[in-house]
Design a protein around this motif. Structure first.
Motif, PDB file in Angstrom:
ATOM      1  N   ARG A  21       0.815  -1.228   0.000  1.00  0.00           N
ATOM      2  CA  ARG A  21       0.000   0.000   0.000  1.00  0.00           C
ATOM      3  C   ARG A  21       0.844   1.271   0.000  1.00  0.00           C
ATOM      4  O   ARG A  21       0.346   2.357  -0.300  1.00  0.00           O
ATOM      5  N   GLY A  22       2.124   1.149   0.325  1.00  0.00           N
ATOM      6  CA  GLY A  22       3.002   2.307   0.339  1.00  0.00           C
ATOM      7  C   GLY A  22       4.133   2.153  -0.658  1.00  0.00           C
ATOM      8  O   GLY A  22       4.718   1.072  -0.791  1.00  0.00           O
ATOM      9  N   THR A  23       4.421   3.246  -1.384  1.00  0.00           N
ATOM     10  CA  THR A  23       5.518   3.231  -2.343  1.00  0.00           C
ATOM     11  C   THR A  23       6.271   4.548  -2.268  1.00  0.00           C
ATOM     12  O   THR A  23       5.741   5.565  -1.805  1.00  0.00           O
ATOM     13  N   THR A  24       7.500   4.539  -2.721  1.00  0.00           N
ATOM     14  CA  THR A  24       8.280   5.754  -2.821  1.00  0.00           C
ATOM     15  C   THR A  24       9.234   5.623  -4.008  1.00  0.00           C
ATOM     16  O   THR A  24       9.627   4.504  -4.363  1.00  0.00           O
ATOM     17  N   TYR A  25       9.583   6.762  -4.606  1.00  0.00           N
ATOM     18  CA  TYR A  25      10.409   6.769  -5.809  1.00  0.00           C
ATOM     19  C   TYR A  25      11.451   7.889  -5.734  1.00  0.00           C
ATOM     20  O   TYR A  25      11.206   8.935  -5.119  1.00  0.00           O
ATOM     21  N   VAL A  26      12.543   7.675  -6.407  1.00  0.00           N
ATOM     22  CA  VAL A  26      13.492   8.769  -6.601  1.00  0.00           C
ATOM     23  C   VAL A  26      12.850   9.743  -7.589  1.00  0.00           C
ATOM     24  O   VAL A  26      12.071   9.339  -8.473  1.00  0.00           O
ATOM     25  N   ASP A  27      13.155  11.013  -7.440  1.00  0.00           N
ATOM     26  CA  ASP A  27      12.489  12.042  -8.253  1.00  0.00           C
ATOM     27  C   ASP A  27      12.650  11.798  -9.755  1.00  0.00           C
ATOM     28  O   ASP A  27      11.732  12.072 -10.531  1.00  0.00           O
ATOM     29  N   SER A  28      13.788  11.284 -10.163  1.00  0.00           N
ATOM     30  CA  SER A  28      14.071  11.154 -11.594  1.00  0.00           C
ATOM     31  C   SER A  28      13.194  10.132 -12.304  1.00  0.00           C
ATOM     32  O   SER A  28      13.134  10.119 -13.543  1.00  0.00           O
ATOM     33  N   VAL A  29      12.498   9.261 -11.554  1.00  0.00           N
ATOM     34  CA  VAL A  29      11.659   8.251 -12.195  1.00  0.00           C
ATOM     35  C   VAL A  29      10.177   8.440 -11.891  1.00  0.00           C
ATOM     36  O   VAL A  29       9.337   7.699 -12.422  1.00  0.00           O
ATOM     37  N   LYS A  30       9.847   9.411 -11.060  1.00  0.00           N
ATOM     38  CA  LYS A  30       8.439   9.637 -10.717  1.00  0.00           C
ATOM     39  C   LYS A  30       7.628   9.936 -11.977  1.00  0.00           C
ATOM     40  O   LYS A  30       8.026  10.728 -12.814  1.00  0.00           O
ATOM     41  N   GLY A  31       6.482   9.289 -12.074  1.00  0.00           N
ATOM     42  CA  GLY A  31       5.626   9.462 -13.241  1.00  0.00           C
ATOM     43  C   GLY A  31       5.982   8.558 -14.396  1.00  0.00           C
ATOM     44  O   GLY A  31       5.220   8.452 -15.364  1.00  0.00           O
ATOM     45  N   ARG A  32       7.127   7.901 -14.334  1.00  0.00           N
ATOM     46  CA  ARG A  32       7.550   6.991 -15.409  1.00  0.00           C
ATOM     47  C   ARG A  32       7.611   5.539 -14.937  1.00  0.00           C
ATOM     48  O   ARG A  32       7.312   4.631 -15.708  1.00  0.00           O
ATOM     49  N   PHE A  33       8.034   5.315 -13.701  1.00  0.00           N
ATOM     50  CA  PHE A  33       8.195   3.963 -13.158  1.00  0.00           C
ATOM     51  C   PHE A  33       7.091   3.691 -12.135  1.00  0.00           C
ATOM     52  O   PHE A  33       6.669   4.599 -11.407  1.00  0.00           O
ATOM     53  N   THR A  34       6.662   2.440 -12.081  1.00  0.00           N
ATOM     54  CA  THR A  34       5.683   2.016 -11.083  1.00  0.00           C
ATOM     55  C   THR A  34       6.126   0.702 -10.461  1.00  0.00           C
ATOM     56  O   THR A  34       6.394  -0.268 -11.178  1.00  0.00           O
ATOM     57  N   ILE A  35       6.189   0.699  -9.137  1.00  0.00           N
ATOM     58  CA  ILE A  35       6.539  -0.522  -8.412  1.00  0.00           C
ATOM     59  C   ILE A  35       5.255  -1.149  -7.880  1.00  0.00           C
ATOM     60  O   ILE A  35       4.340  -0.440  -7.428  1.00  0.00           O
ATOM     61  N   SER A  36       5.183  -2.473  -7.943  1.00  0.00           N
ATOM     62  CA  SER A  36       4.013  -3.187  -7.426  1.00  0.00           C
ATOM     63  C   SER A  36       4.463  -4.561  -6.947  1.00  0.00           C
ATOM     64  O   SER A  36       5.585  -4.984  -7.237  1.00  0.00           O
ATOM     65  N   ARG A  37       3.593  -5.238  -6.210  1.00  0.00           N
ATOM     66  CA  ARG A  37       3.956  -6.567  -5.726  1.00  0.00           C
ATOM     67  C   ARG A  37       2.731  -7.472  -5.708  1.00  0.00           C
ATOM     68  O   ARG A  37       1.590  -7.002  -5.548  1.00  0.00           O
ATOM     69  N   ASP A  38       3.011  -8.757  -5.839  1.00  0.00           N
ATOM     70  CA  ASP A  38       1.991  -9.796  -5.730  1.00  0.00           C
ATOM     71  C   ASP A  38       2.513 -10.793  -4.706  1.00  0.00           C
ATOM     72  O   ASP A  38       3.340 -11.656  -5.036  1.00  0.00           O
ATOM     73  N   ASN A  39       2.062 -10.670  -3.477  1.00  0.00           N
ATOM     74  CA  ASN A  39       2.583 -11.535  -2.408  1.00  0.00           C
ATOM     75  C   ASN A  39       2.196 -12.999  -2.624  1.00  0.00           C
ATOM     76  O   ASN A  39       2.899 -13.896  -2.165  1.00  0.00           O
ATOM     77  N   ALA A  40       1.111 -13.248  -3.323  1.00  0.00           N
ATOM     78  CA  ALA A  40       0.725 -14.633  -3.600  1.00  0.00           C
ATOM     79  C   ALA A  40       1.712 -15.302  -4.561  1.00  0.00           C
ATOM     80  O   ALA A  40       1.872 -16.526  -4.543  1.00  0.00           O
ATOM     81  N   LYS A  41       2.386 -14.494  -5.373  1.00  0.00           N
ATOM     82  CA  LYS A  41       3.361 -15.015  -6.329  1.00  0.00           C
ATOM     83  C   LYS A  41       4.794 -14.748  -5.889  1.00  0.00           C
ATOM     84  O   LYS A  41       5.739 -15.028  -6.641  1.00  0.00           O
ATOM     85  N   ASN A  42       4.959 -14.169  -4.689  1.00  0.00           N
ATOM     86  CA  ASN A  42       6.311 -13.849  -4.189  1.00  0.00           C
ATOM     87  C   ASN A  42       7.104 -13.031  -5.211  1.00  0.00           C
ATOM     88  O   ASN A  42       8.297 -13.269  -5.436  1.00  0.00           O
TER      89      ASN A  42
END
Length: 122
Positions: A56-77
């Motif tokens: 539910r929480g994410t953070t990014y370096v300024d240079s990639v904000k708006g271009r990169f997205t981090i996500s996770r699927d704990n069921a798939k590790n």
């Protein structure tokens, strides 16, 4: 303990997209925050993005904000890093890391993968 394996790197033209994956072993994956870091030749390892244990929480370096997205699927590790609008300066080896602390510095993380190469041509 957790073992991490990155995949999805490659060669792409500027403006293109890649999706990196970080697959983890072990049944305790959901207790770890996950970070992505990168290291370009001759440069220090740099924080890129991180995600909390729940996702539910994410953070990014300024240079990639708006271009990169981090996500996770704990069921798939697995944790993903979707990278859009890639630039030549994004060229680096990308590493994922796992730690009990959600943070943006390398010492927040105890376990590291071996990395995957991303090359963006101009």
């Amino acid at each position: 303990q957790v073992q991490l394996v990155e995949s999805g790197g490659g060669l792409v033209q500027a403006g293109g997209s890649l999706r990196l994956s970080c697959a983890a072993s072990g049944r305790t994956f959901s207790i770890y925050a996950i970070g992505w870091f990168r290291q370009a030749p001759g440069k220090k390892r740099e924080f890129v993005a991180a995600i909390t244990q729940s996702g539910r929480g994410t953070t990014y370096v300024d240079s990639v904000k708006g271009r990169f997205t981090i996500s996770r699927d704990n069921a798939k590790n697995t944790v993903y890093l979707q990278m859009n609008s890639l630039k030549p300066e994004d060229t680096a080896i990308y590493y994922c890391a796992a730690g009990r602390t959600f943070g943006a510095t390398w010492d927040d993380y105890s376990y590291w993968g071996r990395g995957t190469q991303v090359t963006v041509s101009s």
